[in-house]
Write a protein that holds these residues in place. Structure first.
Motif, mmCIF file in Angstrom:
data_model
loop_
_atom_site.group_PDB
_atom_site.id
_atom_site.type_symbol
_atom_site.label_atom_id
_atom_site.label_comp_id
_atom_site.label_asym_id
_atom_site.label_seq_id
_atom_site.Cartn_x
_atom_site.Cartn_y
_atom_site.Cartn_z
ATOM 1 N N LYS A 43 24.306 -2.922 29.280
ATOM 2 C CA LYS A 43 22.606 -3.163 30.420
ATOM 3 C C LYS A 43 22.692 -3.175 31.664
ATOM 4 O O LYS A 43 22.509 -1.493 32.209
ATOM 5 N N ALA A 44 24.628 -3.297 32.041
ATOM 6 C CA ALA A 44 24.805 -3.342 33.363
ATOM 7 C C ALA A 44 24.631 -1.480 33.732
ATOM 8 O O ALA A 44 24.460 -1.089 35.056
ATOM 9 N N ASP A 45 25.822 -1.486 33.110
ATOM 10 C CA ASP A 45 25.801 0.717 32.365
ATOM 11 C C ASP A 45 25.163 1.527 32.652
ATOM 12 O O ASP A 45 24.650 2.206 33.620
ATOM 13 N N LEU A 46 23.616 0.817 31.921
ATOM 14 C CA LEU A 46 22.828 1.763 32.564
ATOM 15 C C LEU A 46 21.927 1.436 33.564
ATOM 16 O O LEU A 46 21.104 2.373 34.211
ATOM 17 N N ALA A 48 23.588 1.367 36.681
ATOM 18 C CA ALA A 48 24.448 1.933 37.600
ATOM 19 C C ALA A 48 23.907 3.689 36.847
ATOM 20 O O ALA A 48 23.953 3.960 37.937
ATOM 21 N N ILE A 49 23.397 4.032 36.127
ATOM 22 C CA ILE A 49 23.031 5.296 35.570
ATOM 23 C C ILE A 49 21.923 5.514 36.523
ATOM 24 O O ILE A 49 21.685 6.322 36.947
ATOM 25 N N TYR A 50 21.324 5.073 35.957
ATOM 26 C CA TYR A 50 20.018 5.117 36.994
ATOM 27 C C TYR A 50 19.615 4.720 37.918
ATOM 28 O O TYR A 50 19.150 5.768 39.203
ATOM 29 N N GLN A 51 20.590 4.362 39.007
ATOM 30 C CA GLN A 51 20.878 3.932 40.525
ATOM 31 C C GLN A 51 21.104 5.146 40.859
ATOM 32 O O GLN A 51 21.096 5.193 41.794
ATOM 33 N N GLN A 52 22.328 5.292 40.124
ATOM 34 C CA GLN A 52 23.197 6.669 41.162
ATOM 35 C C GLN A 52 23.646 8.574 40.371
ATOM 36 O O GLN A 52 23.750 8.731 41.429
ATOM 37 N N ASP A 53 22.768 7.819 38.970
ATOM 38 C CA ASP A 53 22.584 9.827 38.485
ATOM 39 C C ASP A 53 20.720 10.068 38.200
ATOM 40 O O ASP A 53 21.280 11.181 37.983
ATOM 41 N N PHE A 265 16.494 8.629 31.633
ATOM 42 C CA PHE A 265 15.940 6.938 31.594
ATOM 43 C C PHE A 265 16.375 6.635 29.718
ATOM 44 O O PHE A 265 17.280 6.345 29.545
ATOM 45 N N SER A 266 15.653 8.013 29.071
ATOM 46 C CA SER A 266 15.272 7.175 27.933
ATOM 47 C C SER A 266 16.621 8.310 27.196
ATOM 48 O O SER A 266 17.826 7.765 26.514
ATOM 49 N N LEU A 271 22.484 8.130 25.013
ATOM 50 C CA LEU A 271 23.601 8.909 25.600
ATOM 51 C C LEU A 271 24.702 7.513 25.991
ATOM 52 O O LEU A 271 25.717 7.383 24.583
ATOM 53 N N LEU A 272 24.151 6.013 26.193
ATOM 54 C CA LEU A 272 25.145 5.604 25.943
ATOM 55 C C LEU A 272 25.267 4.719 24.877
ATOM 56 O O LEU A 272 26.388 3.826 24.469
ATOM 57 N N ALA A 273 23.933 4.483 24.653
ATOM 58 C CA ALA A 273 24.113 3.580 22.766
ATOM 59 C C ALA A 273 25.010 4.464 21.875
ATOM 60 O O ALA A 273 25.744 3.624 21.104
ATOM 61 N N LEU A 274 25.173 6.118 21.516
ATOM 62 C CA LEU A 274 25.999 6.140 20.981
ATOM 63 C C LEU A 274 27.056 6.093 21.674
ATOM 64 O O LEU A 274 28.530 6.818 20.500
ATOM 65 N N LYS A 275 27.622 7.062 22.793
ATOM 66 C CA LYS A 275 28.827 5.831 23.062
ATOM 67 C C LYS A 275 29.316 5.047 22.338
ATOM 68 O O LYS A 275 30.585 4.720 22.709
#
Length: 376
Positions: A43-46, A48-53, A265-266, A271-275
């Protein structure tokens, strides 16, 4: 409101939580979700992705390129196929499997050109979505011992010419709400269908059953496999589904898909889940063990009939299962809800999601007295 379609008055909206709101803490065992949220670190990684990318002023990737590629890799790996068997061109991504089902109906049966065939009980959204689009549907029954399809009735439905011809056959592998994978006879019948009929195999619970027919799409251009990130991958809140099929079939579905149908976001969450699939799917063995334990314990109740399941839920009816019992089942659902356990009354029985060990233990404790009450 005379501008509305005349048949709309006959339709009922889908109720996601038929149990309704409750004032006490509840075990949500009526929607077949994973009982476990994403790990905190993911969740923290996600976040960060939302905030930065993710730029919220920009539309999402409408072609889903990176996600399709990642899904193709996962499909090949999980099915034991070579790395280039399934590619991004074999994948269509939807806002949940529901959007994919709707796209299938639009691409095949709209305008009275065809009807769909299902075997009930099964996932209700096939016929619900068909009705909303004015598409005819035909339903056959199942054999009570193992809930396999009545193949004789299915063949008659295929052969009939009075109604719009069957263009699409929907099956679930394993079936919801009953939980069984397709039998060898059912698979053989599906494989025998002519190429002018689309065979849609819904594998929403593939990760729990570990059985897939995805290899069939390599040689059968009229086959389509649908799956979801809502169950084993724990992303029900983000609504990501996908279809695997022949390139020409996928191209047709892409024509009727809404543009920008899946938020950025979805897409990033999938992508994060598959990783991190190995982490997220690590709870599958527990779910399988808990399913078996719940099954064995519920079968200790003489008034309940429970069937084997290949999914993350069980299906039960009261004995004798041939006796009309809708009022008793509805009362049982209400009694369990009052104690804090939500289960689903559907298909003439009860669908009980497999939860955490603690949730499953509470289910067993809470089941005993209400069952005795409705039987007496």
């Amino acid at each position: 409101m005379s501008f509305l379609r005349s048949d709309l008055l006959q339709l009922k909206a889908y109720v996601s939580h038929p149990g309704g709101a409750t004032d006490i803490p509840v075990d949500i065992l009526d929607t077949n979700e994973s009982p476990y949220d994403l790990p905190v670190e993911l969740k923290a990684d996600l976040a960060a992705i939302y905030q930065q990318d993710i730029a919220t002023n920009r539309y999402p990737d409408g072609g889903h390129g990176p996600l399709k590629t990642a899904i193709a890799q996962y499909v090949n790996q999980s099915a034991g196929l070579t790395a280039d068997s399934i590619t991004a061109s074999n994948i269509s991504v939807g806002n949940g499997s529901d959007e994919l089902i709707r796209s299938i109906l639009i691409a095949t049966c709209l305008g009275g050109e065809g009807s769909i065939l299902v075997a009930e009980p099964t996932f209700s959204m096939y016929r619900i979505l068909a009705k909303t689009l004015g598409v005819a549907s035909q339903a056959i029954g199942r054999n009570l011992d193992d809930f396999s399809m009545d193949l004789e009735a299915a063949q008659k439905a295929i052969a009939q010419t009075e109604n719009p011809p069957v263009r699409v056959v929907f099956v679930v592998h394993p079936n919801s709400p009953t939980g069984q994978c397709l039998t060898a006879a059912e698979i053989e019948w599906l494989q025998s269908l002519p190429e002018n009929i689309l065979v849609v195999v819904d594998e929403a619970y593939f990760e729990f059953s570990e059985q897939t027919l995805v290899a069939d799409i390599l040689t059968r251009p009229n086959w389509l496999i649908t799956r979801t990130f809502s169950k084993a991958f724990r992303l029900a809140a983000l609504r990501v589904g996908y279809a695997v099929g022949d390139r020409a079939l996928i191209a047709a579905l892409e024509k009727v898909r809404l543009p920008y149908n899946l938020p950025s976001f979805s897409q990033q969450a999938a992508l994060l889940a598959l990783k991190h699939a190995e982490i997220l799917l690590s709870t599958i063995p527990e779910a399988q063990q808990e399913r078996q334990s719940l099954l064995e314990n519920l079968r200790q109740l003489p008034m309940v009939q429970v069937w084997n399941s290949d999914a993350n839920f069980l299906y039960a009816r009261l004995r004798p299962s041939t006796k009309p019992q809708e009022p008793q089942l509805a009362q049982l659902v209400t009694d369990l809800k009052a104690q804090g356990t939500l289960i689903r009354h559907t298909g003439g029985g009860l669908r009980i999601s497999v939860g955490t060990p603690a949730e499953n233990q509470r289910t067993l404790i809470r089941f005993i007295n209400p069952v005795k009450s409705v039987q007496s």
